[in-house]
Scaffold this active site. Sequence first.
Site, PDB file in Angstrom:
ATOM      1  N   LYS A   1       5.996  16.000   1.387  1.00 18.56           N
ATOM      2  CA  LYS A   1       6.229  14.747   2.114  1.00 18.56           C
ATOM      3  C   LYS A   1       7.193  13.796   1.387  1.00 18.56           C
ATOM      4  O   LYS A   1       7.873  12.999   2.023  1.00 18.56           O
ATOM      5  CB  LYS A   1       4.910  14.044   2.442  1.00 18.56           C
ATOM      6  CG  LYS A   1       4.169  13.468   1.242  1.00 18.56           C
ATOM      7  CD  LYS A   1       4.032  11.981   1.343  1.00 18.56           C
ATOM      8  CE  LYS A   1       3.540  11.321   0.095  1.00 18.56           C
ATOM      9  NZ  LYS A   1       3.148  12.021  -1.087  1.00 18.56           N
TER      10      LYS A   1
ATOM     11  N   GLY B   1      -1.667  10.407  -0.519  1.00 19.29           N
ATOM     12  CA  GLY B   1      -2.976  10.722   0.053  1.00 19.29           C
ATOM     13  C   GLY B   1      -3.957   9.560   0.000  1.00 19.29           C
ATOM     14  O   GLY B   1      -4.724   9.339   0.946  1.00 19.29           O
ATOM     15  N   ASN B   2      -3.925   8.788  -1.113  1.00 19.49           N
ATOM     16  CA  ASN B   2      -4.917   7.712  -1.288  1.00 19.49           C
ATOM     17  C   ASN B   2      -4.723   6.545  -0.317  1.00 19.49           C
ATOM     18  O   ASN B   2      -5.582   5.690  -0.211  1.00 19.49           O
ATOM     19  CB  ASN B   2      -4.921   7.215  -2.742  1.00 19.49           C
ATOM     20  CG  ASN B   2      -3.648   6.468  -3.094  1.00 19.49           C
ATOM     21  OD1 ASN B   2      -2.561   6.812  -2.627  1.00 19.49           O
ATOM     22  ND2 ASN B   2      -3.772   5.443  -3.905  1.00 19.49           N
TER      23      ASN B   2
ATOM     24  N   LYS C   1       2.302  26.969  -1.605  1.00 18.56           N
ATOM     25  CA  LYS C   1       1.495  25.829  -1.172  1.00 18.56           C
ATOM     26  C   LYS C   1       0.171  26.299  -0.552  1.00 18.56           C
ATOM     27  O   LYS C   1       0.165  26.896   0.522  1.00 18.56           O
ATOM     28  CB  LYS C   1       2.319  25.033  -0.147  1.00 18.56           C
ATOM     29  CG  LYS C   1       1.603  23.882   0.478  1.00 18.56           C
ATOM     30  CD  LYS C   1       1.491  22.705  -0.456  1.00 18.56           C
ATOM     31  CE  LYS C   1       0.647  21.606   0.166  1.00 18.56           C
ATOM     32  NZ  LYS C   1       0.301  20.562  -0.785  1.00 18.56           N
TER      33      LYS C   1
ATOM     34  N   LYS D   1       8.228  13.765  -6.369  1.00 18.32           N
ATOM     35  CA  LYS D   1       8.509  12.340  -6.151  1.00 18.32           C
ATOM     36  C   LYS D   1       9.789  11.948  -6.897  1.00 18.32           C
ATOM     37  O   LYS D   1      10.670  11.280  -6.357  1.00 18.32           O
ATOM     38  CB  LYS D   1       7.354  11.463  -6.641  1.00 18.32           C
ATOM     39  CG  LYS D   1       6.079  11.682  -5.858  1.00 18.32           C
ATOM     40  CD  LYS D   1       4.978  10.760  -6.333  1.00 18.32           C
ATOM     41  CE  LYS D   1       3.621  11.295  -5.940  1.00 18.32           C
ATOM     42  NZ  LYS D   1       3.465  11.584  -4.521  1.00 18.32           N
TER      43      LYS D   1
HETATM   44  P1  ADP Z   1       0.264  11.757  -3.564  1.00 17.59           P
HETATM   45  O1  ADP Z   1      -0.852  12.037  -2.626  1.00 17.59           O
HETATM   46  O2  ADP Z   1       0.535  10.307  -3.714  1.00 17.59           O
HETATM   47  O3  ADP Z   1       1.503  12.567  -3.278  1.00 17.59           O
HETATM   48  P2  ADP Z   1      -0.058  13.386  -5.985  1.00 17.59           P
HETATM   49  O4  ADP Z   1      -1.404  13.744  -6.498  1.00 17.59           O
HETATM   50  O5  ADP Z   1       0.732  14.444  -5.320  1.00 17.59           O
HETATM   51  O6  ADP Z   1      -0.282  12.145  -5.007  1.00 17.59           O
HETATM   52  O7  ADP Z   1       0.817  12.747  -7.152  1.00 17.59           O
HETATM   53  C1  ADP Z   1       0.325  11.702  -7.975  1.00 17.59           C
HETATM   54  C2  ADP Z   1      -0.297  12.251  -9.255  1.00 17.59           C
HETATM   55  O8  ADP Z   1       0.710  12.823 -10.089  1.00 17.59           O
HETATM   56  C3  ADP Z   1      -0.950  11.278 -10.157  1.00 17.59           C
HETATM   57  O9  ADP Z   1      -2.269  10.985  -9.749  1.00 17.59           O
HETATM   58  C4  ADP Z   1      -0.917  11.980 -11.532  1.00 17.59           C
HETATM   59  O10 ADP Z   1      -2.139  12.596 -11.808  1.00 17.59           O
HETATM   60  C5  ADP Z   1       0.123  13.079 -11.357  1.00 17.59           C
HETATM   61  N1  ADP Z   1       1.170  13.147 -12.390  1.00 17.59           N
HETATM   62  C6  ADP Z   1       1.719  14.298 -12.829  1.00 17.59           C
HETATM   63  N2  ADP Z   1       2.666  14.067 -13.742  1.00 17.59           N
HETATM   64  C7  ADP Z   1       2.750  12.709 -13.877  1.00 17.59           C
HETATM   65  C8  ADP Z   1       3.566  11.858 -14.687  1.00 17.59           C
HETATM   66  N3  ADP Z   1       4.488  12.353 -15.504  1.00 17.59           N
HETATM   67  N4  ADP Z   1       3.384  10.520 -14.574  1.00 17.59           N
HETATM   68  C9  ADP Z   1       2.450  10.015 -13.731  1.00 17.59           C
HETATM   69  N5  ADP Z   1       1.653  10.784 -12.947  1.00 17.59           N
HETATM   70  C10 ADP Z   1       1.788  12.126 -13.005  1.00 17.59           C
HETATM   71 MG    MG Z   2       1.652  14.743  -3.445  1.00 23.51          MG
END
Ligand code: ADP
Ligand code: MG
Length: 323
Positions: free
Chosen positions: A219, A11-12, A129, A281
């Site tokens: 995604k 998203g960022n 979701k 991820k």
């Molecule tokens: P994106 O838009 O990139 O998919 P998300 O918010 O879905 O972003 O995923 C990234 C976030 O996952 C990070 O900002 C963090 O807060 C969170 N997160 C959850 N568990 C972990 C972990 N074990 N290590 C790192 N980040 C984590």
């Molecule tokens: Mg995400």
Amino acid sequence: MRKTIVIALGGNAIKQADEKGTAEEQFKNVQTTCAQLVSMLKFGHRLVITHGNGPQAGNLLIQQEAAVGEIPPQPLDICGAMTQGQIGYMFQQTMQNMLWKEKLPLPVVSIVNQVLVSEDDPDYQDPTKPVGPFYAEAEAAKIKKERPDYVIKEVKPKSVEKRFRRVVPSPDPIRNIEYIAIRRMVDAGIVVIASGGGGVPVVYDKNENLRGTAAVIDKDKAGARLAEVVGADMFLVLTDVDAAKINYGTPQEKAVRTVTLSEMKKLHKEGHFKAGSMGPKVLACMRFIEWGGECAIITSLDKAVDALVGKAGTRVVPDPVKE
Ligand code: ADP
Ligand code: MG
């Protein structure tokens, strides 16, 4: 060596958390993102790009509802396709401008991409979701009456007034419908932007015709599928943290660096990665390696180039081949 790399942008890459989402803000973020992508293209890598659409789809759904008396609201699948065009356009234009300045006139194209899912997916039994606007209890009841097909859940604590939201299934992606076109474009050296927002989820009806389904595909999982389709060497997940962490958010927090598939499976099983953010991820990276990928990486946008050469990020690699 020249690699085919699928990049899943978080998203960022398009909108920062504290921004409203004006066109100017989005173009500015896309510019920063594209600068990184272009530096990879300058190394000679082939790129296939996918991206999220959460904030954009969210805003679009609010617009649909605000104009409900004048313009018929469009269903979720059509809104998904609209955001693929919107975001794809921003990347296409920005990257083309940069590539021309670099005298590297690679063609860049974004495609509206359908992704096959199954309504037998367990997530259709209990959708998870959240999408679109938040509602207060009375509004939620009214919407529920008007749209009996909607599942509405309480997603925030009781103390919050607008705490209800529509939820839809998040099924596993099975296949990119346009996979032959995507593969041919990548093979021809075109920079392709596909599966935006996880792709438009579609199912086959009983007459074997495709139709959209009200769902949202993750995604990162869609990105791993796309990586298979184009026979990628590497899968790069770019987000707002520089690595996946174990014991995340505790004093024992520690970044995961290079791990084998088996080591990552063990960490995943131990529950270090949160569902809905880091979890998918890690899962997507493991799937890509299981399929036959060389290396899957989770890192932040600014560490992307370093991560490709092993100097940053979380990297998942295959298990050593045993005799
Ligand atoms: P994106 O838009 O990139 O998919 P998300 O918010 O879905 O972003 O995923 C990234 C976030 O996952 C990070 O900002 C963090 O807060 C969170 N997160 C959850 N568990 C972990 C972990 N074990 N290590 C790192 N980040 C984590
Ligand atoms: Mg995400």
